[in-house]
Design a protein around this motif. Structure first.
Motif, PDB file in Angstrom:
ATOM      1  N   ALA A  15       1.122  -1.154   0.319  1.00  0.00           N
ATOM      2  CA  ALA A  15       0.190  -0.058  -0.071  1.00  0.00           C
ATOM      3  C   ALA A  15       0.767   1.278   0.005  1.00  0.00           C
ATOM      4  O   ALA A  15       1.907   1.519   0.793  1.00  0.00           O
ATOM      5  N   GLY A  16       0.935   1.849  -0.804  1.00  0.00           N
ATOM      6  CA  GLY A  16       0.761   3.078  -0.978  1.00  0.00           C
ATOM      7  C   GLY A  16       2.080   3.617  -1.874  1.00  0.00           C
ATOM      8  O   GLY A  16       3.795   3.485  -2.179  1.00  0.00           O
ATOM      9  N   TYR A  17       2.826   2.023  -2.850  1.00  0.00           N
ATOM     10  CA  TYR A  17       4.226   1.774  -3.240  1.00  0.00           C
ATOM     11  C   TYR A  17       3.362   1.780  -4.693  1.00  0.00           C
ATOM     12  O   TYR A  17       2.763   1.018  -5.471  1.00  0.00           O
ATOM     13  N   CYS A  18       4.264   2.242  -5.995  1.00  0.00           N
ATOM     14  CA  CYS A  18       3.567   2.206  -7.077  1.00  0.00           C
ATOM     15  C   CYS A  18       4.864   1.646  -8.328  1.00  0.00           C
ATOM     16  O   CYS A  18       4.069   1.632  -9.279  1.00  0.00           O
ATOM     17  N   GLY A  19       5.611   1.906  -7.537  1.00  0.00           N
ATOM     18  CA  GLY A  19       6.656   1.091  -8.775  1.00  0.00           C
ATOM     19  C   GLY A  19       7.854   0.435  -7.928  1.00  0.00           C
ATOM     20  O   GLY A  19       7.895  -0.192  -7.269  1.00  0.00           O
ATOM     21  N   ILE A  20       9.187  -0.564  -8.424  1.00  0.00           N
ATOM     22  CA  ILE A  20       9.756  -1.131  -8.602  1.00  0.00           C
ATOM     23  C   ILE A  20      11.383  -1.020  -8.713  1.00  0.00           C
ATOM     24  O   ILE A  20      11.118  -0.675  -9.850  1.00  0.00           O
ATOM     25  N   GLN A  21      12.658  -0.631  -8.239  1.00  0.00           N
ATOM     26  CA  GLN A  21      13.352  -1.008  -8.995  1.00  0.00           C
ATOM     27  C   GLN A  21      14.207  -2.246  -8.885  1.00  0.00           C
ATOM     28  O   GLN A  21      14.148  -3.042  -7.470  1.00  0.00           O
ATOM     29  N   TRP A  22      14.670  -2.549  -9.994  1.00  0.00           N
ATOM     30  CA  TRP A  22      15.220  -4.604  -9.852  1.00  0.00           C
ATOM     31  C   TRP A  22      17.238  -3.603 -10.106  1.00  0.00           C
ATOM     32  O   TRP A  22      17.229  -2.651 -11.249  1.00  0.00           O
TER      33      TRP A  22
ATOM     34  N   LEU B 160       9.113   1.830  -4.779  1.00  0.00           N
ATOM     35  CA  LEU B 160       9.237   2.847  -4.790  1.00  0.00           C
ATOM     36  C   LEU B 160       7.846   3.413  -4.456  1.00  0.00           C
ATOM     37  O   LEU B 160       6.762   3.627  -5.019  1.00  0.00           O
ATOM     38  N   ALA B 161       7.540   4.084  -3.645  1.00  0.00           N
ATOM     39  CA  ALA B 161       6.244   4.419  -3.255  1.00  0.00           C
ATOM     40  C   ALA B 161       5.918   5.969  -4.035  1.00  0.00           C
ATOM     41  O   ALA B 161       6.433   6.046  -4.708  1.00  0.00           O
ATOM     42  N   CYS B 162       4.668   6.013  -4.050  1.00  0.00           N
ATOM     43  CA  CYS B 162       3.808   6.576  -4.942  1.00  0.00           C
ATOM     44  C   CYS B 162       4.376   7.849  -4.382  1.00  0.00           C
ATOM     45  O   CYS B 162       4.433   8.486  -3.362  1.00  0.00           O
ATOM     46  N   ARG B 163       4.100   8.680  -5.848  1.00  0.00           N
ATOM     47  CA  ARG B 163       5.070  10.066  -5.764  1.00  0.00           C
ATOM     48  C   ARG B 163       3.727  11.229  -5.479  1.00  0.00           C
ATOM     49  O   ARG B 163       3.455  12.357  -4.712  1.00  0.00           O
ATOM     50  N   ASN B 164       2.126  10.442  -5.675  1.00  0.00           N
ATOM     51  CA  ASN B 164       1.171  11.454  -5.792  1.00  0.00           C
ATOM     52  C   ASN B 164       0.034  10.540  -4.884  1.00  0.00           C
ATOM     53  O   ASN B 164       0.309   9.127  -4.664  1.00  0.00           O
ATOM     54  N   SER B 165      -1.221  10.710  -4.879  1.00  0.00           N
ATOM     55  CA  SER B 165      -2.092   9.858  -4.493  1.00  0.00           C
ATOM     56  C   SER B 165      -2.194   9.111  -5.658  1.00  0.00           C
ATOM     57  O   SER B 165      -2.808   7.960  -5.836  1.00  0.00           O
ATOM     58  N   ILE B 166      -2.030   8.894  -6.457  1.00  0.00           N
ATOM     59  CA  ILE B 166      -2.124   8.299  -7.795  1.00  0.00           C
ATOM     60  C   ILE B 166      -1.649   7.200  -8.453  1.00  0.00           C
ATOM     61  O   ILE B 166      -0.415   8.302  -8.904  1.00  0.00           O
TER      62      ILE B 166
END
Length: 370
Positions: free
Chosen positions: A264-271, A362-368
């Motif tokens: 929750a609150g994470y929108c991306g991932i780094q490999w 990676l945490a979401c930068r905005n609410s969307i």
């Protein structure tokens, strides 16, 4: 929380003390029962569910009465349910069938190494009709390495009867895990074949956990492996930097997904490539030469796939990566999946180890989300 063993057990124990007879009825609830003790000089009722427990030897067990544990050929290892029950470790070997949750499938009852030819089959029926999946944890997994083409020609581990194909596995895989879906009511069979031409000492101890269809920890369809951490490490099957006597540790004929559950609150991932060794990403080509990063149309045999990745903030315009070096990749495509594909042989490849990669959500930068 993993699905529990739902089997119902009832036993009546009569204990004589002084001039009174105290009767205890042990009632194990179906799913949601709680430990509720009640005592008087007439009838006392003790309830506890068959919950997972920690055994004295560090393994996981299931909370049963001592009699129940004995009846199913379990090993009582420590107490549970305020020491009213015992933490029962269930261990099975070749030729066994068990629907008990948290059962250990071992190479031998004494967990000794085995040599020579053998076909070892362990059968897993569903313990309840609402079980959809098993998780297999390779606490120990030591078989012969693949041949120079990455094929498990000597020893091999196979899963038969699941809803999806599981790649053939061999070599060293301790610490890895697999998720396998049941195909309706069909049993799942774990099969290990070993070659008579070698005296290599094989050993294995797999923990088999049954997972309910509505369990939040159930892996999504298409995920052979599933991780839930904000960050962690993933590695290919039989990954290792030591290659002796064969051309590769990378297994041939694989096609599977490694999934990370978006928090929750994470929108991306780094490999990113691991830093423990220069050989933490050797998928195709010659690993003895200078590291080379390849992508796109240059990756046609062995490669990984990451959906819509960015490299240093710029779209990569490809989702395939191979070679002997990996740039750091960032993806905002959910769910988070790393696909692994290898072909039927290691032709034109030298000393490939597979991969060891770190991931960070990676945490979401905005609410969307992006």
């Amino acid at each position: 929380m993993f699905a529990r063993n739902f089997m119902l057990f009832f036993c009546l124990v009569v204990v004589a003390t002084k001039n009174h007879t105290i009767k205890f009825k042990n009632e194990v609830s179906h799913r949601h029962g709680k430990f509720i003790p009640f005592w008087n000089w007439g009838i006392g009722v003790v309830r506890f569910k068959n919950d997972e427990c920690s055994a004295a030897d560090g393994l996981s067990g299931t909370c049963y009465t001592k009699r129940q544990c004995s009846d199913i050929d379990g090993i009582a290892s420590g107490g549970c349910a305020s020491n009213i029950g015992v933490c029962c470790v269930i261990q099975r070997s070749c030729g066994s069938t068990s629907s008990y949750n948290n059962t250990y499938f071992v190479s031998s009852p004494s967990f000794k190494q085995t040599t020579g030819a053998n076909k070892c089959i362990y059968t897993v029926p569903r313990c309840d009709s609402d079980i959809c999946q098993i998780r297999i944890d390779f606490l120990s997994f030591s078989l012969m390495q693949p041949n120079a083409q990455g094929v498990c020609a000597n020893d091999a581990f196979n899963v038969i009867g699941g809803a999806y194909e599981v790649p053939e596995i061999c070599g060293e895989n301790s610490g890895q895990h697999l998720y396998v879906n049941f195909n309706g009511a069909d049993d799942i069979k774990l099969v290990i074949n070993t070659n008579s031409d070698s005296t290599f000492g094989r050993s294995w101890r797999f923990k088999v956990t049954q997972i309910g269809c509505d369990c939040p920890t159930r892996a999504p369809n298409g995920c052979l492996q599933h991780y839930t951490g904000i960050s962690g490490v993933v590695q290919s099957l039989n990954y290792g930097t030591t290659i002796a006597g064969q051309g590769t540790r990378q297994l041939a004929n694989t096609n599977y997904g490694i999934c990370v559950a978006p928090a929750a609150g994470y929108c991306g991932i780094q490999w990113s490539q691991g830093t423990a060794s220069p050989n933490t990403f050797t998928i195709s080509g010659d690993a003895t030469m200078a590291p080379t990063s390849l992508s796109g149309d240059d990756c046609t045999t062995d490669f990984i796939v990451v959906a819509n990745p960015y490299i240093a903030g710029t779209p990569a315009n490809t989702d395939r990566f191979c070679g002997t070096q990996l740039p750091t990749l960032v993806s905002y495509s959910r769910p988070f999946v790393l696909y692994v594909v290898t072909d039927g042989n290691e032709a034109n490849d030298v000393a490939n180890s597979g991969f060891l990669l770190s991931y960070t959500q990676l945490a979401c930068r905005n609410s969307i989300c992006r």
